[in-house]
Design a protein around this motif. Structure first.
Motif, mmCIF file in Angstrom:
data_model
loop_
_atom_site.group_PDB
_atom_site.id
_atom_site.type_symbol
_atom_site.label_atom_id
_atom_site.label_comp_id
_atom_site.label_asym_id
_atom_site.label_seq_id
_atom_site.Cartn_x
_atom_site.Cartn_y
_atom_site.Cartn_z
ATOM 1 N N ASP A 1 0.813 -1.213 0.000
ATOM 2 C CA ASP A 1 0.000 0.000 0.000
ATOM 3 C C ASP A 1 0.851 1.270 0.000
ATOM 4 O OD1 ASP A 1 -2.364 -1.373 -0.054
ATOM 5 O OD2 ASP A 1 -2.700 -1.285 2.106
ATOM 6 N N LEU A 2 2.132 1.142 0.297
ATOM 7 C CA LEU A 2 3.018 2.312 0.312
ATOM 8 C C LEU A 2 3.425 2.736 -1.096
ATOM 9 C CD1 LEU A 2 5.281 1.219 3.291
ATOM 10 C CD2 LEU A 2 3.767 3.219 3.268
ATOM 11 N N GLY A 3 3.189 1.887 -2.096
ATOM 12 C CA GLY A 3 3.575 2.202 -3.467
ATOM 13 C C GLY A 3 4.788 1.403 -3.887
ATOM 14 N N SER A 4 5.052 1.381 -5.177
ATOM 15 C CA SER A 4 6.191 0.637 -5.696
ATOM 16 C C SER A 4 6.938 1.479 -6.743
ATOM 17 C CB SER A 4 5.717 -0.676 -6.326
ATOM 18 O OG SER A 4 6.800 -1.434 -6.790
ATOM 19 N N PRO A 5 8.070 2.031 -6.376
ATOM 20 C CA PRO A 5 8.675 1.998 -5.039
ATOM 21 C C PRO A 5 8.030 3.059 -4.148
ATOM 22 C CG PRO A 5 10.094 3.234 -6.496
ATOM 23 C CD PRO A 5 8.937 2.743 -7.350
ATOM 24 N N PRO A 6 8.087 2.884 -2.832
ATOM 25 C CA PRO A 6 7.525 3.894 -1.929
ATOM 26 C C PRO A 6 8.338 5.178 -2.001
ATOM 27 C CG PRO A 6 7.919 1.800 -0.803
ATOM 28 C CD PRO A 6 8.620 1.728 -2.108
ATOM 29 N N PRO A 7 7.687 6.332 -1.926
ATOM 30 C CA PRO A 7 8.433 7.587 -1.917
ATOM 31 C C PRO A 7 9.304 7.693 -0.667
ATOM 32 C CG PRO A 7 6.117 7.967 -1.415
ATOM 33 C CD PRO A 7 6.234 6.545 -1.852
ATOM 34 N N ASP A 8 10.534 8.137 -0.842
ATOM 35 C CA ASP A 8 11.460 8.385 0.267
ATOM 36 C C ASP A 8 11.809 7.125 1.050
ATOM 37 O OD1 ASP A 8 11.357 11.148 -0.318
ATOM 38 O OD2 ASP A 8 9.527 11.353 0.878
ATOM 39 N N TRP A 9 11.637 5.965 0.460
ATOM 40 C CA TRP A 9 12.014 4.730 1.143
ATOM 41 C C TRP A 9 13.541 4.591 1.118
ATOM 42 C CZ3 TRP A 9 10.277 1.436 4.487
ATOM 43 C CH2 TRP A 9 10.829 0.166 4.614
ATOM 44 N N PRO A 10 14.219 4.458 2.259
ATOM 45 C CA PRO A 10 15.681 4.564 2.297
ATOM 46 C C PRO A 10 16.432 3.275 2.001
ATOM 47 C CG PRO A 10 14.832 4.395 4.526
ATOM 48 C CD PRO A 10 13.633 4.407 3.609
ATOM 49 N N LEU A 11 15.750 2.138 1.923
ATOM 50 C CA LEU A 11 16.445 0.866 1.751
ATOM 51 C C LEU A 11 16.419 0.418 0.297
ATOM 52 C CD1 LEU A 11 15.104 -1.101 4.872
ATOM 53 C CD2 LEU A 11 17.093 0.422 4.705
ATOM 54 N N ASP A 12 17.380 -0.478 -0.042
ATOM 55 C CA ASP A 12 17.435 -1.019 -1.408
ATOM 56 C C ASP A 12 16.370 -2.083 -1.637
ATOM 57 O OD1 ASP A 12 19.616 0.610 -1.964
ATOM 58 O OD2 ASP A 12 21.059 -0.908 -1.281
ATOM 59 N N VAL A 13 15.874 -2.687 -0.565
ATOM 60 C CA VAL A 13 14.833 -3.715 -0.682
ATOM 61 C C VAL A 13 13.492 -3.096 -0.318
ATOM 62 C CG1 VAL A 13 16.386 -5.643 -0.242
ATOM 63 C CG2 VAL A 13 15.312 -4.463 1.687
ATOM 64 N N SER B 1 6.081 3.055 6.408
ATOM 65 C CA SER B 1 6.987 3.883 5.612
ATOM 66 C C SER B 1 8.320 4.123 6.310
ATOM 67 C CB SER B 1 6.328 5.233 5.308
ATOM 68 O OG SER B 1 5.997 5.914 6.506
ATOM 69 N N VAL B 2 8.457 3.673 7.538
ATOM 70 C CA VAL B 2 9.701 3.788 8.303
ATOM 71 C C VAL B 2 10.255 2.381 8.517
ATOM 72 C CG1 VAL B 2 10.760 4.567 10.460
ATOM 73 C CG2 VAL B 2 8.862 5.860 9.456
ATOM 74 N N PRO B 3 11.469 2.090 8.063
ATOM 75 C CA PRO B 3 12.026 0.751 8.255
ATOM 76 C C PRO B 3 12.057 0.341 9.727
ATOM 77 C CG PRO B 3 13.387 2.011 6.730
ATOM 78 C CD PRO B 3 12.387 2.969 7.302
ATOM 79 N N ARG B 4 11.727 -0.934 9.959
ATOM 80 C CA ARG B 4 11.717 -1.553 11.288
ATOM 81 C C ARG B 4 10.590 -1.028 12.169
ATOM 82 N NH1 ARG B 4 17.814 -2.302 13.451
ATOM 83 N NH2 ARG B 4 17.748 -0.043 13.623
#
Length: 547
Positions: free
Chosen positions: A488-500, A508-511
């Motif tokens: 639901d965050l999108g593909s790719p999510p905006p501003d997603w900081p990880l390579d995966v 939207s925040v890792p972990r």
């Protein structure tokens, strides 16, 4: 106070002796085991125990007895000892009667004869039931003086009841002894509610956080940093806490009101896997909370998360008291609240006959009255059935023309069978009437003119709003405030900081993960919330491992 009673009833002498032997072998140290050889004898004993204010923890009753059968006895015992756990002993041919007794007599479990070996077929069942039984509050001890129509008093009663804190409720309007105690305490009507502690200390108009600190509920974290922090202790949060603690993670659960969330106030959960007799939300909460703590988790109540910030690679949760805790992984399970009824007169009467949710305290206050339930979902249906056990009449008000699309079939069937419950379709509340307490409702049905009906109480279940304001500016949510996760965050999510890409249930925040009703697309069922809570911890392990 004397030891609580376990009462076994069977007209077959050898069977009764065997039951007594097995009960004494396991429970004699902490309980008093009594027996009766007929339903009439048992009822007479139960009446005498009630007059002596001796608590009855459990009834183990045979179904096939002459005169008064087991189901009839268990049903008749409910007004005398409403908190007692009830178990029916049956033969294989009595299975249908046992299942019917779950609905009609408040039976929590049925056991088929023979029950041997007791270590496998009797004791686990009784141990579980007795763990959830609460001894009635002693006459001397925690006492709450208040006005039943005061919102502040209602809020404190809710807090104590939902947290399973034994206390004695004393209404100053109806109880002369309560008014005398108020004078002795040096307080007056303007000080209500007043809480008298075991040591004689007097708290006037206390907030839940103050009460929690005085009666021993942990409200401050023991550490500043945890492997896992879970915001919310409803079914999803408790499941995450149990899973995290069982796997050796330092685990902290934060709950702003009471463990169990909305499920904790549910009168009966009948569709949970593996619990054929059903159980109350309070019982489920007791089991889950005890399990989490036994495995090493901390559970703080009340401890409300009010803000969030990142300190990579950690997430820092700010609490209402100003404290902060750092989390290697965070599970957002803060749940939802019922939407308020936005019609004239309702806001002023909240807690004074207008309620969101239906707990035991509200049901007792309105025993014998005319009450209304607003809503067409499962929560509304469960509330109507629960209130129908004590109210003179319960009217379920439904905006739509049917219940089939919004309520489970088993609940619809029970509503149709309940003598004290009726349903009005195509009906909505357009106003509330009363000063200081609810006196009536204005209703409109099918476009007709408004009409006014007398009402002692109205219980509202009209949709849910997520508790996610504390995530503002950090975690992405949809237009209604529900947390976005995974795809639901999108593909790719905006501003997603990880390579995966984000994992399922990852925000939207890792972990940082979300589970249960707070998440967009959740099923809004207890079983699915429990599954998501446990799954979130598994996914957190995956993310921590760098996958």
């Amino acid at each position: 106070m004397s030891r609580p009673v376990l009462l076994a009833v069977d007209d077959d002498g050898p069977v009764l002796a065997a039951v007594e032997r097995d009960l004494r072998a396991r429970y004699a140290e902490h309980y008093r085991v009594l027996t009766a050889s007929s339903g009439g004898q048992a009822l007479d004993l139960l009446r005498r125990l009630r007059l002596r204010e001796e608590p009855v923890a459990l009834l183990l009753v045979d179904q096939r007895m002459p005169g008064t059968c087991g189901v009839e006895l268990l049903s008749a015992s409910r007004p005398l000892h409403p908190e007692a756990r009830r178990v029916l002993l049956t033969a294989y041919a009595d299975t249908e009667a046992a299942i019917a007794a779950i609905n009609d007599a408040g039976v929590q479990h049925y056991l088929r004869k023979p029950w041997h070996p007791p270590e496998e077929r009797l004791y686990p069942v009784l141990d579980d039931l007795l763990r959830t039984w609460r001894r009635p509050a002693p006459v001397a001890g925690l006492r709450l003086l208040g006005d039943r129509w005061s919102p502040a008093t209602h809020a404190l009663r809710q807090f104590l009841g939902r947290n399973l804190v034994p206390y004695r409720w004393m209404d100053v309007e109806a109880d002369c002894a309560a008014r005398q105690l108020l004078v002795v305490a040096g307080a007056d009507a303007g000080s209500l509610p007043v809480l008298l502690l075991d040591d004689g200390e007097v708290l006037t108009r206390p907030e839940p956080a103050e009460v929690a600190g005085r009666i021993g509920l942990p409200a401050r974290a023991q550490r500043t940093a945890y492997d896992l922090v879970v915001a919310g202790a409803g079914p999803a949060g408790l499941a995450a806490g149990v899973r995290g603690a069982s796997e050796g993670l330092s685990t902290l659960l934060l709950e702003c009101n009471a463990p169990g969330g909305q499920a904790g106030a549910t009168s009966r959960i009948a569709n949970y896997l593996g619990v054929p007799a059903g159980l109350s939300g309070a019982d489920l909460t007791v089991r889950a909370r005890e399990q989490a703590i036994r495995l090493g988790a901390e559970v703080l109540v009340p401890a409300e998360a009010v803000g969030l910030r990142r300190a990579d690679p950690y997430t820092v949760v700010r609490l209402a008291d100003g404290d902060e805790v750092s989390a290697s992984t965070l599970v957002i399970a803060s749940g939802v609240t019922y939407r308020t009824l936005d019609v004239p007169g309702v806001d002023a009467l909240s807690g004074q006959g207008v309620y969101y949710g239906a707990g035991r305290a509200e049901a007792v206050d309105h025993a014998g009255g005319a009450v209304y339930v607003v809503g067409g979902g499962n929560a509304a249906g469960q509330a109507a059935i629960f209130l129908g056990q004590v109210a003179a009449s319960v009217t379920l008000l439904v905006r739509g023309s049917e219940l089939a699309g919004t309520m489970s079939r088993y609940l619809i069937d029970r509503l149709e069978a309940a003598e004290t419950v009726s349903v009005e379709y195509d009906t909505e509340v357009v106003g509330a009437v009363g000063t200081g307490r609810l006196a009536g409702l204005r209703l409109r049905s099918g476009g007709t003119a408004e009409r006014e009906v007398d009402a002692d109480a109205v219980f509202v279940f009209i949709g849910q709003a997520p508790r996610t304001g504390w995530l503002e500016g950090v975690v992405r949510r949809d237009e209604r405030g529900f947390v976005l996760t995974g795809a639901d965050l999108g593909s790719p999510p905006p501003d997603w900081p990880l390579d995966v890409p984000p994992l399922p249930l990852e925000t939207s925040v890792p972990r940082v993960f979300a589970a249960g009703d707070v998440r967009r697309g959740s099923t809004k069922r207890i079983a699915s919330a429990v599954a998501e809570g446990a799954m979130a911890v598994s996914l957190a392990h995956e993310r921590l491992a760098g996958r």
